[in-house]
Write a protein that holds these residues in place. Structure first.
Motif, PDB file in Angstrom:
ATOM      1  N   ALA A 180       0.871  -1.013   0.193  1.00 49.03           N
ATOM      2  CA  ALA A 180       0.090  -0.051   0.026  1.00 49.03           C
ATOM      3  C   ALA A 180       0.924   1.394   0.202  1.00 49.03           C
ATOM      4  CB  ALA A 180      -0.820   0.029   1.333  1.00 49.03           C
ATOM      5  N   GLY A 181       0.410   1.979  -0.842  1.00 48.89           N
ATOM      6  CA  GLY A 181       1.281   3.290  -0.965  1.00 48.89           C
ATOM      7  C   GLY A 181       2.348   3.382  -2.012  1.00 48.89           C
ATOM      8  N   LYS A 182       2.991   4.634  -2.225  1.00 53.46           N
ATOM      9  CA  LYS A 182       3.718   4.601  -3.112  1.00 53.46           C
ATOM     10  C   LYS A 182       5.168   4.614  -2.544  1.00 53.46           C
ATOM     11  CE  LYS A 182       5.010   7.770  -7.385  1.00 53.46           C
ATOM     12  NZ  LYS A 182       4.550   9.040  -7.789  1.00 53.46           N
ATOM     13  N   VAL A 183       5.749   3.599  -2.718  1.00 49.98           N
ATOM     14  CA  VAL A 183       7.151   3.329  -2.373  1.00 49.98           C
ATOM     15  C   VAL A 183       8.566   3.376  -3.271  1.00 49.98           C
ATOM     16  CG1 VAL A 183       8.575   1.655  -0.864  1.00 49.98           C
ATOM     17  CG2 VAL A 183       6.299   1.713  -0.539  1.00 49.98           C
ATOM     18  N   THR A 184       9.226   4.540  -3.439  1.00 53.14           N
ATOM     19  CA  THR A 184      10.162   4.506  -4.422  1.00 53.14           C
ATOM     20  C   THR A 184      11.444   3.615  -4.145  1.00 53.14           C
ATOM     21  OG1 THR A 184      11.165   6.446  -3.557  1.00 53.14           O
ATOM     22  CG2 THR A 184       9.421   6.737  -4.893  1.00 53.14           C
ATOM     23  N   ALA A 185      12.329   3.530  -5.050  1.00 52.92           N
ATOM     24  CA  ALA A 185      13.658   3.022  -4.890  1.00 52.92           C
ATOM     25  C   ALA A 185      14.498   3.843  -3.696  1.00 52.92           C
ATOM     26  CB  ALA A 185      14.406   2.983  -5.940  1.00 52.92           C
ATOM     27  N   LYS A 186      14.446   4.966  -3.661  1.00 51.66           N
ATOM     28  CA  LYS A 186      15.230   5.537  -2.347  1.00 51.66           C
ATOM     29  C   LYS A 186      14.689   5.398  -1.310  1.00 51.66           C
ATOM     30  CE  LYS A 186      14.949   9.987  -4.340  1.00 51.66           C
ATOM     31  NZ  LYS A 186      15.007  11.339  -4.248  1.00 51.66           N
TER      32      LYS A 186
END
Length: 194
Positions: free
Chosen positions: A122-128
């Protein structure tokens, strides 16, 4: 120490200046300066949904068929946002012979749904975000999936690796493919819940 996924941690780490290692970036084809990321030879448009883009990708056909069989098209087309660790067709091909064919049968919809939602956060999890959590966790980050289980993210050499509940490992091969309803990271093996 291991850090566990929490939305606040991801929000705080989004500003971190860490990035995925060179091999992942080499396959990244990150947008910017007018470039559109490519997955499986197809352009991934940030205005399209996860399902729309995955359906166009030449190397995500098995994933798309599985999402349809599990009845998850509407969910993964909704506003989200979602983070999807997307196994390629080659990743599905690593499973024992007949596994995919068995999973897409109507009577196995529950098991298929469990496996697929284990690839979604859930949510937007970037590489960073992922790398920042790994570093904050002393080398490991526990990421809670929509399925309810956790994936353990770590760095092995210059690769970000996901370890599933059964000890199986998958390497992230392409990162930050932005979608209108989240982000996709391409992985080289199917991860399995416990």
């Amino acid at each position: 120490m291991t850090k566990t996924f929490a939305p606040a941690i991801f929000a705080a780490s989004a500003a971190a200046s860490l990035a995925f290692a060179a091999p992942a970036l080499a396959n990244h084809h990150k947008g910017g300066h007018g470039e559109t990321p490519m997955v499986g030879g197809a352009a991934m448009y940030p205005a399209k949904t996860i399902v729309e883009n995955a359906s166009a990708a030449g190397n995500l056909k098995t994933l798309v068929a599985a999402v349809k069989a599990a009845g998850l098209v509407e969910t993964l087309s909704s506003p989200g946002p979602f983070t999807v660790f997307a196994p390629t067709d080659d990743a599905f091909a690593k499973l024992p012979a007949g596994t995919v064919e068995t999973l897409v049968k109507p009577e196995n919809k529950g098991m298929l749904t469990s496996i697929l939602t284990y690839h979604v956060v859930a949510g937007k999890v970037t590489a960073k975000d992922v790398v920042a959590l790994i570093n904050q966790g002393g080398g490991k980050a526990m990421i809670k999936t929509v399925q309810g289980g956790t994936l353990t993210a770590s760095l092995e050499g210059k690769n970000v690796v996901l370890t599933d509940a059964k000890g199986g490992k998958s390497i992230v091969t392409q990162t930050d493919v932005m979608q209108s309803n989240g982000v996709v990271h391409v992985i080289d093996s199917v991860v399995l819940p416990g």
